[in-house]
Design a protein around this motif. Sequence first.
Motif, PDB file in Angstrom:
ATOM      1  N   SER A   1      -2.383   3.083 -11.299  1.00 39.99           N
ATOM      2  CA  SER A   1      -3.164   2.796 -12.498  1.00 39.99           C
ATOM      3  C   SER A   1      -3.723   1.380 -12.473  1.00 39.99           C
ATOM      4  CB  SER A   1      -2.281   2.979 -13.735  1.00 39.99           C
ATOM      5  OG  SER A   1      -2.982   2.659 -14.916  1.00 39.99           O
ATOM      6  N   GLY A   2      -5.047   1.260 -12.650  1.00 33.89           N
ATOM      7  CA  GLY A   2      -5.710  -0.034 -12.717  1.00 33.89           C
ATOM      8  C   GLY A   2      -6.113  -0.618 -11.380  1.00 33.89           C
ATOM      9  N   LEU A   3      -5.729   0.016 -10.279  1.00 29.95           N
ATOM     10  CA  LEU A   3      -6.004  -0.559  -8.960  1.00 29.95           C
ATOM     11  C   LEU A   3      -7.492  -0.580  -8.602  1.00 29.95           C
ATOM     12  CD1 LEU A   3      -4.601  -1.889  -6.580  1.00 29.95           C
ATOM     13  CD2 LEU A   3      -4.285   0.371  -5.555  1.00 29.95           C
ATOM     14  N   PRO A   4      -8.268   0.482  -8.882  1.00 37.24           N
ATOM     15  CA  PRO A   4      -9.700   0.410  -8.551  1.00 37.24           C
ATOM     16  C   PRO A   4     -10.414  -0.765  -9.221  1.00 37.24           C
ATOM     17  CG  PRO A   4      -9.053   2.678  -8.969  1.00 37.24           C
ATOM     18  CD  PRO A   4      -7.882   1.830  -9.357  1.00 37.24           C
ATOM     19  N   ALA A   5     -10.081  -1.047 -10.464  1.00 32.94           N
ATOM     20  CA  ALA A   5     -10.719  -2.168 -11.166  1.00 32.94           C
ATOM     21  C   ALA A   5     -10.351  -3.502 -10.524  1.00 32.94           C
ATOM     22  CB  ALA A   5     -10.315  -2.163 -12.637  1.00 32.94           C
ATOM     23  N   LEU A   6      -9.093  -3.630 -10.098  1.00 35.53           N
ATOM     24  CA  LEU A   6      -8.671  -4.855  -9.424  1.00 35.53           C
ATOM     25  C   LEU A   6      -9.401  -5.023  -8.103  1.00 35.53           C
ATOM     26  CD1 LEU A   6      -4.795  -5.307  -9.763  1.00 35.53           C
ATOM     27  CD2 LEU A   6      -6.611  -6.602 -10.882  1.00 35.53           C
ATOM     28  N   PHE A   7      -9.556  -3.938  -7.360  1.00 38.94           N
ATOM     29  CA  PHE A   7     -10.275  -3.999  -6.084  1.00 38.94           C
ATOM     30  C   PHE A   7     -11.710  -4.456  -6.309  1.00 38.94           C
ATOM     31  CE2 PHE A   7      -6.891  -2.455  -3.675  1.00 38.94           C
ATOM     32  CZ  PHE A   7      -7.257  -2.304  -2.344  1.00 38.94           C
ATOM     33  N   GLU A   8     -12.325  -3.936  -7.338  1.00 36.57           N
ATOM     34  CA  GLU A   8     -13.709  -4.317  -7.628  1.00 36.57           C
ATOM     35  C   GLU A   8     -13.805  -5.794  -7.995  1.00 36.57           C
ATOM     36  OE1 GLU A   8     -17.426  -2.982 -10.552  1.00 36.57           O
ATOM     37  OE2 GLU A   8     -15.570  -1.812 -10.506  1.00 36.57           O
ATOM     38  N   LYS A   9     -12.865  -6.264  -8.779  1.00 37.97           N
ATOM     39  CA  LYS A   9     -12.881  -7.666  -9.230  1.00 37.97           C
ATOM     40  C   LYS A   9     -12.593  -8.631  -8.089  1.00 37.97           C
ATOM     41  CE  LYS A   9     -10.832 -10.811 -12.629  1.00 37.97           C
ATOM     42  NZ  LYS A   9      -9.855 -10.949 -13.751  1.00 37.97           N
ATOM     43  N   GLY A  10     -11.654  -8.262  -7.204  1.00 38.79           N
ATOM     44  CA  GLY A  10     -11.226  -9.201  -6.181  1.00 38.79           C
ATOM     45  C   GLY A  10     -11.694  -8.897  -4.783  1.00 38.79           C
ATOM     46  N   GLN A  11     -12.666  -7.993  -4.643  1.00 39.06           N
ATOM     47  CA  GLN A  11     -13.052  -7.501  -3.323  1.00 39.06           C
ATOM     48  C   GLN A  11     -13.440  -8.622  -2.362  1.00 39.06           C
ATOM     49  OE1 GLN A  11     -16.057  -4.462  -3.386  1.00 39.06           O
ATOM     50  NE2 GLN A  11     -15.949  -4.058  -1.190  1.00 39.06           N
ATOM     51  N   LYS A  12     -14.166  -9.621  -2.843  1.00 42.98           N
ATOM     52  CA  LYS A  12     -14.629 -10.686  -1.944  1.00 42.98           C
ATOM     53  C   LYS A  12     -13.491 -11.597  -1.490  1.00 42.98           C
ATOM     54  CE  LYS A  12     -16.005 -13.990  -5.558  1.00 42.98           C
ATOM     55  NZ  LYS A  12     -17.122 -14.793  -6.098  1.00 42.98           N
ATOM     56  N   HIS A  13     -12.342 -11.483  -2.144  1.00 38.04           N
ATOM     57  CA  HIS A  13     -11.198 -12.329  -1.789  1.00 38.04           C
ATOM     58  C   HIS A  13     -10.133 -11.579  -0.988  1.00 38.04           C
ATOM     59  CE1 HIS A  13     -12.679 -15.472  -4.418  1.00 38.04           C
ATOM     60  NE2 HIS A  13     -12.688 -14.647  -5.443  1.00 38.04           N
ATOM     61  N   LEU A  14     -10.332 -10.282  -0.741  1.00 39.05           N
ATOM     62  CA  LEU A  14      -9.283  -9.456  -0.146  1.00 39.05           C
ATOM     63  C   LEU A  14      -9.721  -8.838   1.173  1.00 39.05           C
ATOM     64  CD1 LEU A  14      -6.508  -8.031  -0.347  1.00 39.05           C
ATOM     65  CD2 LEU A  14      -7.625  -6.237  -1.697  1.00 39.05           C
ATOM     66  N   GLY A  15      -8.910  -9.031   2.202  1.00 42.23           N
ATOM     67  CA  GLY A  15      -9.141  -8.397   3.493  1.00 42.23           C
ATOM     68  C   GLY A  15      -7.817  -7.944   4.070  1.00 42.23           C
ATOM     69  N   ALA A  16      -7.862  -7.228   5.181  1.00 38.96           N
ATOM     70  CA  ALA A  16      -6.640  -6.716   5.783  1.00 38.96           C
ATOM     71  C   ALA A  16      -6.751  -6.712   7.295  1.00 38.96           C
ATOM     72  CB  ALA A  16      -6.336  -5.306   5.274  1.00 38.96           C
ATOM     73  N   THR A  17      -5.595  -6.742   7.944  1.00 42.89           N
ATOM     74  CA  THR A  17      -5.539  -6.776   9.400  1.00 42.89           C
ATOM     75  C   THR A  17      -4.221  -6.167   9.874  1.00 42.89           C
ATOM     76  OG1 THR A  17      -5.633  -8.237  11.347  1.00 42.89           O
ATOM     77  CG2 THR A  17      -4.518  -9.084   9.410  1.00 42.89           C
ATOM     78  N   GLN A  18      -4.165  -5.818  11.138  1.00 40.41           N
ATOM     79  CA  GLN A  18      -2.904  -5.388  11.760  1.00 40.41           C
ATOM     80  C   GLN A  18      -2.212  -6.543  12.472  1.00 40.41           C
ATOM     81  OE1 GLN A  18      -5.054  -1.730  13.639  1.00 40.41           O
ATOM     82  NE2 GLN A  18      -2.885  -1.210  13.640  1.00 40.41           N
ATOM     83  N   TYR A  19      -2.860  -7.697  12.516  1.00 41.15           N
ATOM     84  CA  TYR A  19      -2.365  -8.828  13.301  1.00 41.15           C
ATOM     85  C   TYR A  19      -1.715  -9.869  12.396  1.00 41.15           C
ATOM     86  CZ  TYR A  19      -5.342  -6.468  16.651  1.00 41.15           C
ATOM     87  OH  TYR A  19      -5.916  -5.509  17.460  1.00 41.15           O
ATOM     88  N   GLY A  20      -0.411  -9.728  12.236  1.00 44.31           N
ATOM     89  CA  GLY A  20       0.308 -10.558  11.283  1.00 44.31           C
ATOM     90  C   GLY A  20       0.353 -12.030  11.625  1.00 44.31           C
ATOM     91  N   ALA A  21       0.583 -12.356  12.894  1.00 45.82           N
ATOM     92  CA  ALA A  21       0.698 -13.760  13.290  1.00 45.82           C
ATOM     93  C   ALA A  21      -0.579 -14.522  12.982  1.00 45.82           C
ATOM     94  CB  ALA A  21       1.037 -13.865  14.778  1.00 45.82           C
ATOM     95  N   GLN A  22      -1.721 -13.902  13.247  1.00 43.63           N
ATOM     96  CA  GLN A  22      -2.999 -14.552  12.970  1.00 43.63           C
ATOM     97  C   GLN A  22      -3.192 -14.769  11.467  1.00 43.63           C
ATOM     98  OE1 GLN A  22      -6.179 -12.370  14.873  1.00 43.63           O
ATOM     99  NE2 GLN A  22      -5.172 -12.408  16.884  1.00 43.63           N
ATOM    100  N   ALA A  23      -2.760 -13.784  10.674  1.00 44.79           N
ATOM    101  CA  ALA A  23      -2.896 -13.913   9.223  1.00 44.79           C
ATOM    102  C   ALA A  23      -2.035 -15.054   8.698  1.00 44.79           C
ATOM    103  CB  ALA A  23      -2.511 -12.601   8.552  1.00 44.79           C
ATOM    104  N   VAL A  24      -0.817 -15.183   9.219  1.00 48.01           N
ATOM    105  CA  VAL A  24       0.061 -16.271   8.802  1.00 48.01           C
ATOM    106  C   VAL A  24      -0.537 -17.626   9.178  1.00 48.01           C
ATOM    107  CG1 VAL A  24       2.328 -17.334   9.192  1.00 48.01           C
ATOM    108  CG2 VAL A  24       2.140 -14.865   8.848  1.00 48.01           C
ATOM    109  N   ALA A  25      -1.060 -17.712  10.377  1.00 48.71           N
ATOM    110  CA  ALA A  25      -1.644 -18.970  10.839  1.00 48.71           C
ATOM    111  C   ALA A  25      -2.811 -19.422   9.958  1.00 48.71           C
ATOM    112  CB  ALA A  25      -2.103 -18.833  12.285  1.00 48.71           C
ATOM    113  N   ALA A  26      -3.488 -18.454   9.333  1.00 51.79           N
ATOM    114  CA  ALA A  26      -4.675 -18.765   8.531  1.00 51.79           C
ATOM    115  C   ALA A  26      -4.380 -18.882   7.029  1.00 51.79           C
ATOM    116  CB  ALA A  26      -5.742 -17.703   8.763  1.00 51.79           C
TER     117      ALA A  26
END
Length: 212
Positions: free
Chosen positions: A54-79
Motif C-alpha cells: 500500500s502506497g508504494l507506487p506513489a512513493l516510486f513516482e515521487k522519488g524515482q529520480k533518487h532511486l536506483g538498483a544494482t546487483q553489485y553491492g561493493a560498488q554501491a557501498v563505495a558510492a
Amino acid sequence: MADKKPAISVFGLGKLGCPLAACFAAAGYEVTGIDLNPRVVEAINEGVPPIIESGLPALFEKGQKHLGATQYGAQAVAATDVTFVIVPTPSGSDGTFSNTYVLSACEAIANGLASKETYHLVVITSTVMPGSTGGEIRKRLEQHSGKRCGPDFGLCYGPTFVALGTVIRDFLNPDYLLIGEADIRSGDLLEGIYRDFCEIVPPMARMNFVNA
C-alpha cells in the motif's frame, strides 16, 4: 543532515527493503538498492515497484529520480555513506534466526569499505539474534574490509516494527525507535537520519546491541 543528506544503500529489496528504499528516495535521499534478483533490479531501475504494498507506487513516482538498483553491492557501498541491511533471516526449527544472508551482505559491504577512505555507517535492520551484531557481523565486516569498527566505520542495530500492508506508514510514523550502537558517533548519525526521515518525532532509545 540540514546541509546535505547522506547517500544511502539498501541491501535487500524484498517486502521490507523495497519500501524502505522508496521511503528514503521520496524524502530526497540518493538511494541505491542492492538485490541478487536481476528482475527486481530491472523493475526498480524502470520505476516499477517489484512488490505489492500500500502506497508504494506513489512513493516510486515521487522519488524515482533518487532511486536506483544494482546487483553489485561493493560498488554501491563505495558510492554511498550509509548502508542498511534488510535481508531475510529465516528461523530454524529451534527458533533461532540464520545470519547466512546477513553475513553474505556484510562481505560485499566490507569489500566496498576496503576501497573507501571516508567514514561509513552500517545499519543492521534484519532481525538477528542477540550477540550477532557485535559478534560475527562486526567480525565479518572487519576481517573482510581490513578496517576497524569505530575509527573507520560505524555499526548500528536498528530493528523495525512494521506489518505488511502498513509498512510505509509504520516506517514513516513509528511508535518508537531503538538504536543499538557501537559508539556515540554511529548512534548520532543514525538518530539524525531517523529524525530527518520520519514524518513525526518518535520516542527514541539508544543502547548497546544486545539490549536493542
